[in-house]
Write a protein that holds these residues in place. Structure first.
Motif, PDB file in Angstrom:
ATOM      1  N   LYS A 173      44.577 -74.346 -43.887  1.00  0.00           N
ATOM      2  CA  LYS A 173      45.819 -75.422 -42.797  1.00  0.00           C
ATOM      3  C   LYS A 173      44.126 -76.146 -42.416  1.00  0.00           C
ATOM      4  N   ASN A 174      43.447 -75.413 -42.092  1.00  0.00           N
ATOM      5  CA  ASN A 174      42.231 -76.623 -40.950  1.00  0.00           C
ATOM      6  C   ASN A 174      42.124 -77.630 -42.025  1.00  0.00           C
ATOM      7  N   ALA A 175      41.654 -77.113 -43.092  1.00  0.00           N
ATOM      8  CA  ALA A 175      40.879 -78.865 -44.007  1.00  0.00           C
ATOM      9  C   ALA A 175      42.568 -79.707 -43.944  1.00  0.00           C
ATOM     10  N   LEU A 176      43.728 -78.696 -44.286  1.00  0.00           N
ATOM     11  CA  LEU A 176      44.804 -79.986 -43.603  1.00  0.00           C
ATOM     12  C   LEU A 176      44.650 -80.606 -42.460  1.00  0.00           C
ATOM     13  N   VAL A 177      44.645 -80.109 -41.926  1.00  0.00           N
ATOM     14  CA  VAL A 177      44.378 -80.797 -40.073  1.00  0.00           C
ATOM     15  C   VAL A 177      43.740 -81.824 -40.126  1.00  0.00           C
ATOM     16  N   SER A 178      42.232 -81.488 -40.997  1.00  0.00           N
ATOM     17  CA  SER A 178      41.342 -82.605 -41.135  1.00  0.00           C
ATOM     18  C   SER A 178      41.457 -83.685 -42.009  1.00  0.00           C
ATOM     19  N   ASP A 179      42.424 -83.888 -42.890  1.00  0.00           N
ATOM     20  CA  ASP A 179      42.513 -84.899 -43.570  1.00  0.00           C
ATOM     21  C   ASP A 179      41.677 -84.456 -44.931  1.00  0.00           C
ATOM     22  N   ASN A 180      41.300 -83.190 -45.394  1.00  0.00           N
ATOM     23  CA  ASN A 180      40.546 -83.298 -45.628  1.00  0.00           C
ATOM     24  C   ASN A 180      40.201 -82.467 -47.777  1.00  0.00           C
ATOM     25  N   SER A 181      41.291 -82.899 -48.120  1.00  0.00           N
ATOM     26  CA  SER A 181      41.406 -82.413 -49.711  1.00  0.00           C
ATOM     27  C   SER A 181      40.527 -81.580 -50.597  1.00  0.00           C
ATOM     28  N   ASP A 182      38.769 -82.304 -50.327  1.00  0.00           N
ATOM     29  CA  ASP A 182      38.494 -81.561 -50.792  1.00  0.00           C
ATOM     30  C   ASP A 182      37.918 -80.422 -49.822  1.00  0.00           C
ATOM     31  N   ASN A 183      37.927 -80.362 -48.868  1.00  0.00           N
ATOM     32  CA  ASN A 183      37.423 -78.564 -48.598  1.00  0.00           C
ATOM     33  C   ASN A 183      38.813 -77.427 -48.525  1.00  0.00           C
ATOM     34  N   ALA A 184      40.238 -78.451 -48.299  1.00  0.00           N
ATOM     35  CA  ALA A 184      41.295 -77.446 -48.840  1.00  0.00           C
ATOM     36  C   ALA A 184      41.341 -77.080 -50.104  1.00  0.00           C
ATOM     37  N   SER A 185      41.198 -77.754 -50.991  1.00  0.00           N
ATOM     38  CA  SER A 185      40.235 -76.940 -52.494  1.00  0.00           C
ATOM     39  C   SER A 185      39.242 -76.402 -52.235  1.00  0.00           C
ATOM     40  N   LYS A 186      38.405 -76.093 -51.810  1.00  0.00           N
ATOM     41  CA  LYS A 186      37.466 -75.103 -51.511  1.00  0.00           C
ATOM     42  C   LYS A 186      37.886 -74.289 -51.067  1.00  0.00           C
ATOM     43  N   ALA A 187      39.116 -74.133 -49.888  1.00  0.00           N
ATOM     44  CA  ALA A 187      39.560 -73.310 -49.063  1.00  0.00           C
ATOM     45  C   ALA A 187      39.934 -72.573 -49.553  1.00  0.00           C
ATOM     46  N   ALA A 188      40.759 -72.640 -50.604  1.00  0.00           N
ATOM     47  CA  ALA A 188      41.834 -72.556 -51.632  1.00  0.00           C
ATOM     48  C   ALA A 188      41.705 -70.988 -52.520  1.00  0.00           C
ATOM     49  N   ASN A 189      40.190 -71.480 -53.051  1.00  0.00           N
ATOM     50  CA  ASN A 189      38.869 -70.960 -54.545  1.00  0.00           C
ATOM     51  C   ASN A 189      38.876 -69.669 -53.274  1.00  0.00           C
ATOM     52  N   GLU A 190      38.794 -69.793 -51.919  1.00  0.00           N
ATOM     53  CA  GLU A 190      38.773 -68.745 -51.729  1.00  0.00           C
ATOM     54  C   GLU A 190      39.381 -67.234 -51.199  1.00  0.00           C
ATOM     55  N   PHE A 191      40.123 -68.319 -50.742  1.00  0.00           N
ATOM     56  CA  PHE A 191      42.162 -67.544 -50.407  1.00  0.00           C
ATOM     57  C   PHE A 191      41.840 -67.175 -51.880  1.00  0.00           C
ATOM     58  N   ILE A 192      41.943 -67.133 -52.845  1.00  0.00           N
ATOM     59  CA  ILE A 192      42.285 -66.683 -54.583  1.00  0.00           C
ATOM     60  C   ILE A 192      40.997 -65.549 -54.609  1.00  0.00           C
ATOM     61  N   LYS A 193      40.009 -65.547 -54.603  1.00  0.00           N
ATOM     62  CA  LYS A 193      39.062 -64.984 -54.310  1.00  0.00           C
ATOM     63  C   LYS A 193      39.873 -63.636 -53.416  1.00  0.00           C
ATOM     64  N   SER A 194      39.754 -64.162 -52.164  1.00  0.00           N
ATOM     65  CA  SER A 194      40.211 -63.230 -50.896  1.00  0.00           C
ATOM     66  C   SER A 194      42.055 -61.981 -52.254  1.00  0.00           C
ATOM     67  N   ALA A 195      42.412 -62.838 -52.238  1.00  0.00           N
ATOM     68  CA  ALA A 195      43.811 -62.595 -53.168  1.00  0.00           C
ATOM     69  C   ALA A 195      43.347 -60.817 -54.214  1.00  0.00           C
ATOM     70  N   SER A 196      41.954 -61.990 -54.965  1.00  0.00           N
ATOM     71  CA  SER A 196      42.341 -61.396 -56.421  1.00  0.00           C
ATOM     72  C   SER A 196      41.634 -59.501 -55.997  1.00  0.00           C
ATOM     73  N   MET A 197      40.868 -59.232 -54.404  1.00  0.00           N
ATOM     74  CA  MET A 197      40.116 -58.306 -54.403  1.00  0.00           C
ATOM     75  C   MET A 197      41.078 -57.621 -53.309  1.00  0.00           C
ATOM     76  N   ILE A 198      42.547 -57.994 -53.258  1.00  0.00           N
ATOM     77  CA  ILE A 198      43.801 -56.655 -52.527  1.00  0.00           C
ATOM     78  C   ILE A 198      44.222 -55.787 -53.394  1.00  0.00           C
ATOM     79  N   ASP A 199      44.160 -54.806 -53.492  1.00  0.00           N
ATOM     80  CA  ASP A 199      44.366 -53.332 -53.771  1.00  0.00           C
ATOM     81  C   ASP A 199      46.034 -53.482 -54.410  1.00  0.00           C
ATOM     82  N   PHE A 200      46.457 -53.235 -55.216  1.00  0.00           N
ATOM     83  CA  PHE A 200      47.674 -53.439 -55.439  1.00  0.00           C
ATOM     84  C   PHE A 200      49.024 -52.069 -54.634  1.00  0.00           C
ATOM     85  N   LYS A 201      47.680 -51.524 -54.547  1.00  0.00           N
ATOM     86  CA  LYS A 201      48.724 -50.206 -53.450  1.00  0.00           C
ATOM     87  C   LYS A 201      49.491 -50.470 -51.803  1.00  0.00           C
ATOM     88  N   VAL A 202      48.235 -51.917 -52.267  1.00  0.00           N
ATOM     89  CA  VAL A 202      48.180 -52.820 -50.475  1.00  0.00           C
ATOM     90  C   VAL A 202      49.809 -53.464 -50.676  1.00  0.00           C
TER      91      VAL A 202
END
Length: 156
Positions: free
Chosen positions: A38-67
């Motif tokens: 969100k903050n990268a998009l607020v700042s009009d920075n597509s490169d940072n949005a892309s990098k942040a989305a990659n971090e989001f994917i990594k975090s999502a991959s760490m979530i237990d399917f029981k959660v």
């Protein structure tokens, strides 16, 4: 079409049985990564949005399917992957609208942060997003319409 997709995704999130552990650290980390997008998009920075989305994917991959179910995690990862792969800020913002709707659905079942989370709305984009601060900083229009929008609700 947009309303249909949102309804279908919301239905998926609604019928899943969530873990009794409502304040999971992995969900909080996911929310922090969402805020980075969100903050990268607020700042009009597509490169940072892309990098942040990659971090989001990594975090999502760490979530237990029981959660959170695998299907729900995959929906979140799909949206984030599209943001990550896109170099067009306009496209990233459109996809962010889908990601935001899914994250807003999570707020019904999980505490995302220790402090209040605000659901904000942009009438020009006809989309909502989550914020950790009450002050509106619009991710759909960035610097061109930074304060366009309003707080629709506060989740404590």
């Amino acid at each position: 079409m947009k309303k249909f997709i949102f309804t279908a995704v919301l239905t998926v999130f609604s019928v899943i049985t969530f873990s009794a552990q409502q304040n999971d650290a992995s969900i909080s980390k996911l929310f922090q990564n969402y805020l980075s997008i969100k903050n990268a998009l607020v700042s009009d920075n597509s490169d940072n949005a892309s990098k942040a989305a990659n971090e989001f994917i990594k975090s999502a991959s760490m979530i237990d399917f029981k959660v959170l179910s695998e299907g729900n995690i995959n929906v979140l990862k799909k949206d984030a992957s599209q943001i990550s792969d896109s170099r067009s800020i306009d496209s990233q913002r459109e996809i962010f609208g889908h990601l935001s709707q899914n994250m807003i659905s999570l707020t019904k079942n999980f505490k995302l942060a220790d402090k209040s989370v605000f659901v904000q709305y942009c009438p020009m984009a006809d989309s909502s997003w989550l914020s950790s601060e009450k002050e509106v900083k619009n991710p759909f229009y960035g610097s061109s319409m930074l304060s366009c929008g309003s707080v629709k609700s506060e989740i404590k």
